[in-house]
Write a protein that holds these residues in place. Structure first.
Motif, short mmCIF file in Angstrom:
data_model
loop_
_atom_site.label_atom_id
_atom_site.label_comp_id
_atom_site.label_asym_id
_atom_site.label_seq_id
_atom_site.Cartn_x
_atom_site.Cartn_y
_atom_site.Cartn_z
N ARG A 1 2.53 7.04 -7.20
CA ARG A 1 1.51 7.86 -7.87
C ARG A 1 2.14 8.99 -8.65
NH1 ARG A 1 -2.63 8.30 -2.74
NH2 ARG A 1 -3.56 6.25 -2.99
N PRO A 2 1.48 9.46 -9.69
CA PRO A 2 0.17 9.07 -10.22
C PRO A 2 0.29 7.92 -11.22
CG PRO A 2 0.94 10.98 -11.41
CD PRO A 2 1.99 10.65 -10.36
N TYR A 3 -0.83 7.24 -11.43
CA TYR A 3 -0.92 6.14 -12.38
C TYR A 3 -1.86 6.55 -13.51
CZ TYR A 3 1.06 3.62 -8.45
OH TYR A 3 1.85 3.23 -7.42
N ARG A 4 -1.41 6.32 -14.73
CA ARG A 4 -2.26 6.59 -15.89
C ARG A 4 -3.22 5.42 -16.10
NH1 ARG A 4 -2.06 6.10 -21.41
NH2 ARG A 4 -0.16 4.89 -21.33
N LEU B 1 -10.91 -4.92 -8.93
CA LEU B 1 -11.39 -4.10 -7.80
C LEU B 1 -10.86 -2.67 -7.83
CD1 LEU B 1 -10.75 -6.79 -5.04
CD2 LEU B 1 -12.90 -6.32 -6.22
N ILE B 2 -9.95 -2.38 -8.76
CA ILE B 2 -9.30 -1.07 -8.77
C ILE B 2 -9.49 -0.36 -10.10
CG2 ILE B 2 -7.56 -1.73 -7.07
CD1 ILE B 2 -5.59 -2.09 -9.42
N ILE B 3 -9.21 0.93 -10.07
CA ILE B 3 -9.25 1.77 -11.26
C ILE B 3 -8.24 2.89 -11.05
CG2 ILE B 3 -11.06 3.32 -10.41
CD1 ILE B 3 -12.23 3.25 -13.28
N ALA B 4 -7.72 3.42 -12.15
CA ALA B 4 -6.81 4.57 -12.08
C ALA B 4 -7.51 5.73 -12.76
CB ALA B 4 -5.48 4.24 -12.76
N SER C 1 0.84 -1.20 0.00
CA SER C 1 0.00 0.00 0.00
C SER C 1 0.87 1.25 0.00
CB SER C 1 -0.97 0.00 1.18
OG SER C 1 -0.27 -0.04 2.41
N GLN C 2 1.98 1.23 0.73
CA GLN C 2 2.88 2.38 0.73
C GLN C 2 3.57 2.54 -0.62
OE1 GLN C 2 3.04 4.70 3.31
NE2 GLN C 2 4.00 5.82 1.64
N LYS C 3 3.94 1.42 -1.24
CA LYS C 3 4.57 1.49 -2.57
C LYS C 3 3.59 2.06 -3.60
CE LYS C 3 7.29 -1.70 -4.20
NZ LYS C 3 7.85 -3.02 -4.61
N ILE C 4 2.32 1.69 -3.48
CA ILE C 4 1.30 2.22 -4.40
C ILE C 4 1.19 3.73 -4.24
CG2 ILE C 4 -1.17 2.25 -4.93
CD1 ILE C 4 -1.17 -0.79 -4.22
N ILE C 5 1.14 4.19 -3.01
CA ILE C 5 1.04 5.63 -2.73
C ILE C 5 2.29 6.36 -3.25
CG2 ILE C 5 1.02 7.34 -0.87
CD1 ILE C 5 -0.85 5.33 0.65
N ASP C 6 3.47 5.79 -2.99
CA ASP C 6 4.71 6.43 -3.42
C ASP C 6 4.87 6.47 -4.93
OD1 ASP C 6 5.31 6.76 -0.74
OD2 ASP C 6 6.69 5.04 -0.65
N ASP D 1 -0.16 0.02 -14.65
CA ASP D 1 1.10 0.65 -14.25
C ASP D 1 1.64 0.04 -12.96
OD1 ASP D 1 0.99 2.31 -16.44
OD2 ASP D 1 0.45 4.12 -15.30
N LEU D 2 0.77 -0.55 -12.15
CA LEU D 2 1.23 -1.18 -10.91
C LEU D 2 2.24 -2.29 -11.22
CD1 LEU D 2 -2.08 -1.50 -8.85
CD2 LEU D 2 -0.21 0.12 -8.50
N VAL D 3 2.02 -3.02 -12.29
CA VAL D 3 2.94 -4.09 -12.67
C VAL D 3 4.08 -3.51 -13.51
CG1 VAL D 3 3.17 -6.26 -13.96
CG2 VAL D 3 1.15 -5.85 -12.57
N ARG D 4 3.73 -2.62 -14.44
CA ARG D 4 4.74 -2.05 -15.33
C ARG D 4 5.83 -1.30 -14.56
NH1 ARG D 4 5.85 2.57 -17.54
NH2 ARG D 4 3.99 3.63 -16.78
N LYS D 5 5.43 -0.58 -13.51
CA LYS D 5 6.38 0.15 -12.68
C LYS D 5 6.98 -0.72 -11.57
CE LYS D 5 4.37 4.82 -13.04
NZ LYS D 5 3.84 5.93 -12.21
#
Length: 120
Positions: free
Chosen positions: A79-82, A104-107, A72-77, A86-90
């Protein structure tokens, strides 16, 4: 002769449809209670119900399957996601974790009027 063949095929098709087991539409099935309950992995999630990874809090992110304090901290750090991919790509989360949360998610993107003006 050709018309007779088409007629025979049409009749066979109609008989096959008539003899098949009747099916309820979704609304009828819900009314009769014959729709099996879906678990979280099976249930379709509307766009309104999806968690925006660009604005979600750490606690909201931790509610997702496979996402704990570190992710969750890595996701916040990150940001932003197009795109949510991008969660996997980055390399924020592994593919296996992404597969658990992708439905369950959207950007979401900020509205055009709230974005900073383009540099001149």
């Amino acid at each position: 002769m050709k018309k007779l063949g088409i007629l025979v095929l049409t009749i066979m098709f109609a008989v096959a449809l008539a003899s098949s087991e009747p099916r309820l539409n979704v609304a009828q099935a819900r009314e009769t209670g014959s729709v099996p309950e879906m678990n979280a992995e099976q249930s379709p999630t509307s766009v309104a119900d999806k968690l925006d990874i660009n604005t979600a809090t750490k606690d909201q992110l931790k509610q997702l399957p496979g996402i704990g304090d570190a992710y969750s901290q890595k996701i916040i750090d990150g940001r932003p996601y197009r795109l949510k991919t991008d969660l996997v790509r980055k390399k924020i989360v592994p593919q296996a974790t992404y597969d658990k949360v992708k439905d369950l998610i959207i950007a979401k993107q900020p509205k055009a009027d709230k974005m900073a003006p383009a540099p001149k």
